[in-house]
Design a protein around this motif. Structure first.
Motif, mmCIF file in Angstrom:
data_model
loop_
_atom_site.group_PDB
_atom_site.id
_atom_site.type_symbol
_atom_site.label_atom_id
_atom_site.label_comp_id
_atom_site.label_asym_id
_atom_site.label_seq_id
_atom_site.Cartn_x
_atom_site.Cartn_y
_atom_site.Cartn_z
ATOM 1 N N THR A 108 0.891 -1.186 -0.079
ATOM 2 C CA THR A 108 0.063 -0.042 -0.096
ATOM 3 C C THR A 108 0.822 0.985 0.061
ATOM 4 O OG1 THR A 108 -1.708 -1.175 1.272
ATOM 5 C CG2 THR A 108 -1.875 0.916 1.121
ATOM 6 N N PRO A 109 0.642 2.079 -1.128
ATOM 7 C CA PRO A 109 1.654 3.305 -1.256
ATOM 8 C C PRO A 109 1.056 4.138 -0.274
ATOM 9 C CG PRO A 109 0.150 3.149 -3.107
ATOM 10 C CD PRO A 109 0.130 1.682 -2.301
ATOM 11 N N PRO A 110 1.903 5.389 0.259
ATOM 12 C CA PRO A 110 3.266 5.710 -0.218
ATOM 13 C C PRO A 110 4.339 4.896 0.477
ATOM 14 C CG PRO A 110 2.641 7.350 1.263
ATOM 15 C CD PRO A 110 1.478 6.459 0.942
ATOM 16 N N MET A 111 5.359 4.630 -0.095
ATOM 17 C CA MET A 111 6.529 3.939 0.954
ATOM 18 C C MET A 111 7.048 4.792 1.796
ATOM 19 S SD MET A 111 8.476 1.566 -2.413
ATOM 20 C CE MET A 111 9.548 0.893 -1.417
ATOM 21 N N ILE A 118 1.644 -2.236 4.089
ATOM 22 C CA ILE A 118 0.535 -2.889 3.750
ATOM 23 C C ILE A 118 -0.445 -2.479 4.695
ATOM 24 C CG2 ILE A 118 1.028 -5.014 4.921
ATOM 25 C CD1 ILE A 118 -0.568 -6.448 2.773
ATOM 26 N N ASN A 119 -1.615 -2.134 4.227
ATOM 27 C CA ASN A 119 -2.697 -1.575 5.167
ATOM 28 C C ASN A 119 -3.577 -3.046 5.645
ATOM 29 O OD1 ASN A 119 -4.438 -2.210 3.025
ATOM 30 N ND2 ASN A 119 -4.706 -0.004 2.544
ATOM 31 N N TYR A 120 -4.541 -2.697 6.238
ATOM 32 C CA TYR A 120 -5.280 -3.859 6.912
ATOM 33 C C TYR A 120 -6.196 -4.597 5.842
ATOM 34 C CZ TYR A 120 -7.921 -6.818 10.081
ATOM 35 O OH TYR A 120 -8.624 -7.992 10.902
ATOM 36 N N GLU A 121 -6.685 -3.998 4.884
ATOM 37 C CA GLU A 121 -7.491 -4.472 3.988
ATOM 38 C C GLU A 121 -6.642 -5.435 2.916
ATOM 39 O OE1 GLU A 121 -10.471 -2.694 0.163
ATOM 40 O OE2 GLU A 121 -9.369 -1.179 1.621
ATOM 41 N N ASN A 122 -5.644 -4.842 2.588
ATOM 42 C CA ASN A 122 -4.746 -5.468 1.699
ATOM 43 C C ASN A 122 -4.239 -6.854 2.285
ATOM 44 O OD1 ASN A 122 -5.092 -4.054 -0.641
ATOM 45 N ND2 ASN A 122 -3.318 -2.962 -0.311
ATOM 46 N N PHE A 123 -4.004 -6.648 3.688
ATOM 47 C CA PHE A 123 -3.506 -7.418 4.492
ATOM 48 C C PHE A 123 -4.299 -8.750 4.442
ATOM 49 C CE2 PHE A 123 -3.275 -9.247 8.977
ATOM 50 C CZ PHE A 123 -2.152 -9.822 9.081
ATOM 51 N N TYR A 152 -0.528 6.087 8.234
ATOM 52 C CA TYR A 152 -1.780 5.568 7.109
ATOM 53 C C TYR A 152 -2.436 4.302 7.742
ATOM 54 C CZ TYR A 152 0.081 8.775 3.557
ATOM 55 O OH TYR A 152 0.441 9.879 3.173
ATOM 56 N N GLY A 153 -1.747 3.888 9.042
ATOM 57 C CA GLY A 153 -2.168 2.659 9.819
ATOM 58 C C GLY A 153 -1.988 1.378 9.081
ATOM 59 N N ARG A 154 -0.749 1.378 8.650
ATOM 60 C CA ARG A 154 -0.125 0.344 7.760
ATOM 61 C C ARG A 154 1.045 -0.203 8.731
ATOM 62 N NH1 ARG A 154 1.969 3.417 2.831
ATOM 63 N NH2 ARG A 154 2.930 4.478 4.589
ATOM 64 N N ILE A 155 1.532 -1.629 8.340
ATOM 65 C CA ILE A 155 2.494 -2.166 8.774
ATOM 66 C C ILE A 155 3.550 -2.515 7.868
ATOM 67 C CG2 ILE A 155 1.133 -3.275 10.642
ATOM 68 C CD1 ILE A 155 1.448 -5.990 9.016
ATOM 69 N N SER A 156 4.673 -2.692 8.096
ATOM 70 C CA SER A 156 5.874 -2.823 7.290
ATOM 71 C C SER A 156 5.721 -4.545 6.834
ATOM 72 C CB SER A 156 7.433 -2.667 7.689
ATOM 73 O OG SER A 156 8.131 -3.336 7.335
ATOM 74 N N ILE A 157 6.052 -4.623 5.545
ATOM 75 C CA ILE A 157 5.809 -5.669 4.779
ATOM 76 C C ILE A 157 7.019 -6.685 5.510
ATOM 77 C CG2 ILE A 157 6.202 -6.956 2.594
ATOM 78 C CD1 ILE A 157 4.228 -4.869 1.396
ATOM 79 N N MET A 158 8.084 -6.023 5.504
ATOM 80 C CA MET A 158 9.252 -6.830 5.876
ATOM 81 C C MET A 158 9.281 -7.195 7.014
ATOM 82 S SD MET A 158 12.414 -7.999 5.111
ATOM 83 C CE MET A 158 12.784 -7.334 3.603
ATOM 84 N N GLN A 159 8.759 -6.393 8.333
ATOM 85 C CA GLN A 159 8.638 -6.952 9.549
ATOM 86 C C GLN A 159 7.642 -8.086 9.653
ATOM 87 O OE1 GLN A 159 7.815 -3.390 12.221
ATOM 88 N NE2 GLN A 159 9.599 -2.612 11.733
ATOM 89 N N PHE A 160 6.528 -7.784 8.823
ATOM 90 C CA PHE A 160 5.601 -8.957 8.945
ATOM 91 C C PHE A 160 6.427 -10.429 8.339
ATOM 92 C CE2 PHE A 160 2.481 -11.572 6.682
ATOM 93 C CZ PHE A 160 1.665 -12.095 7.928
ATOM 94 N N PHE A 161 6.952 -10.187 7.303
ATOM 95 C CA PHE A 161 7.459 -11.324 6.684
ATOM 96 C C PHE A 161 8.768 -12.025 7.918
ATOM 97 C CE2 PHE A 161 10.305 -13.750 3.894
ATOM 98 C CZ PHE A 161 9.592 -14.549 3.336
#
Length: 409
Positions: A108-111, A118-123, A152-161
């Motif tokens: 989910t942009p912006p980087m 990534i936001n919760y919806e796409n998550f 924006y209420g997102r989390i880091s993709i790298m941290q989640f992975f």
């Protein structure tokens, strides 16, 4: 209706013959008859109680005896199948790669710099596409755990992975360790852990240069450290201390440990309380000893040393026990030409540092809570440690002068 309620209502019913008075005994007899009647009726309605209990699944199976070979083999095979099934439930490399591809596709942009988010919806969308094995990771709880300060209420993709990877590695390790649980009781004995580490050595790049003749020392050291911190690591020193090369340490040999300034009184207590063989200490006992001395801030280490200092086995240190050990420090000071320090002064400093609940007794918990346990134990058992403590202000001043000189240059 409960028989007790029936009996209560029956006894509360007014007497239908008010002109006939009953004696106290008759009333008691009537009460007992009613009790017997209604209890029997209630009991009779539960004739199938035993049948009901039989529907509860069996939850305990005794361990097979040593001579029940077939049962033992069956149990081992069942455990192996269970662990294989658990292993198949984990994400493999291909599935992890697919998960990364899906996360990257749904960022989910912006980087934030180079950090993909990534936001919760796409998550949740990724969770639906990633497959059943990944379902446990795509929860609101996990998302909230990794959510920090993104506006924006997102989390880091790298941290989640990385979170997923750590969970997979953790379960893989757990399954790997379970294979060494020979008894199948859900824990590893010392011998089980030794086998695990021994077979692990060839896979550790850091130990490529370790000669096979030292494998047993490494395994023993690692295992003792695990066991010590869960209820030292100086193999070369152990060999140097063992002057007669019999694989054991006498009190005289152990006295050369470190700066060779531990008191004889303390060493006597070590050999009184610790497991020895014909008055000598084996390598495992030595490892416990060194672990305790090198980690004196840790509760496990303080518990080890406290037991040695508690000469009366009362569960606390009093003025007598403190004086008992400090007298040996005073004697060493005389031998080395130093002016002995007053015990009264040291005693007051110790109680000031620890601030025990009881002003006359120091418990193990007092030592731990004070965060001064390492200092207190050091000044009671080791002349060099006491000297360092006693001259701490001069040493700090000297360090400051040296630092100033270096700055000037």
């Amino acid at each position: 209706m409960d028989w007790k309620e029936v009996l209560r209502r029956r006894l509360a019913t007014p007497n239908t013959c008010p002109n006939k008075k009953k004696s106290e005994q008759e009333l008691k007899d009537e009460e007992m008859d009613l009790f017997t009647k209604y209890y029997s009726e209630w009991k009779g309605g539960r004739k199938n109680t035993n049948e009901f209990y039989k529907t509860i699944p069996r939850f305990y199976y005794r361990l097979p005896a040593e001579d029940e070979v077939l049962l033992q083999k069956l149990r081992e095979e069942s455990r192996a199948v269970f662990l294989q099934r658990k292993s198949r439930e984990l994400l493999d490399n291909e599935e992890l790669q697919n998960l990364w591809f899906l996360l990257d596709k749904h960022q989910t942009p912006p980087m934030i710099g180079e950090e993909a988010m990534i936001n919760y919806e796409n998550f949740l969308k990724v969770g639906e596409k990633a497959g059943a094995k990944c379902k446990q990771f795509f929860t609101a709880k996990v998302f909230a755990k990794l959510l920090h300060t993104d506006s924006y209420g997102r989390i880091s993709i790298m941290q989640f992975f990385n979170y997923v990877m750590r969970k997979v590695w953790l379960h893989q390790t757990r399954i790997g360790l379970s294979l060494y649980d020979v008894a199948g009781q859900g824990y590893l004995r010392e011998s089980d852990l030794e086998n695990y580490i021994l077979e692990l050595i060839p896979t550790l790049p850091q130990l490529d240069g370790l000669e096979k003749s030292f494998y047993s020392f490494y395994v023993c050291t690692a295992v003792r450290k695990f066991f010590f911190f869960l209820d030292p690591l100086r193999t070369g020193q152990y060999l140097n201390l063992d002057k007669d090369h019999n694989g054991m340490l006498s009190k005289e040999e152990l006295s050369r440990y470190g700066t060779a300034t531990m008191t004889n009184v303390f060493l006597d207590r070590v050999f009184q309380e610790c497991l020895t063989y014909d008055g000598e200490m084996d390598y495992k006992t030595y490892l416990d000893f060194v672990l305790a001395l090198e980690n004196r801030k840790e509760p496990a280490a303080l518990q080890y040393i406290f037991k040695l200092l508690d000469i009366e086995n009362k569960g606390y240190l009093n003025v007598f026990s403190l004086n008992y050990f400090f007298r040996a420090i005073q004697e060493l000071m005389k031998i080395h030409g130093q002016d002995p320090v007053s015990f009264q002064d040291v005693k007051d400093e110790i109680f000031d540092m620890v601030k025990p609940k009881d002003p006359l007794k120091i418990s193990l918990q007092d030592l731990i809570n004070s965060n001064q346990g390492d200092t207190v134990t050091t000044i009671l058992i080791d002349l060099n440690g006491f000297w360092t403590y006693e001259n701490r202000e001069a040493l700090v001043a000297n360090d400051s002068e040296n630092s100033a000189e270096l700055d000037d240059t």
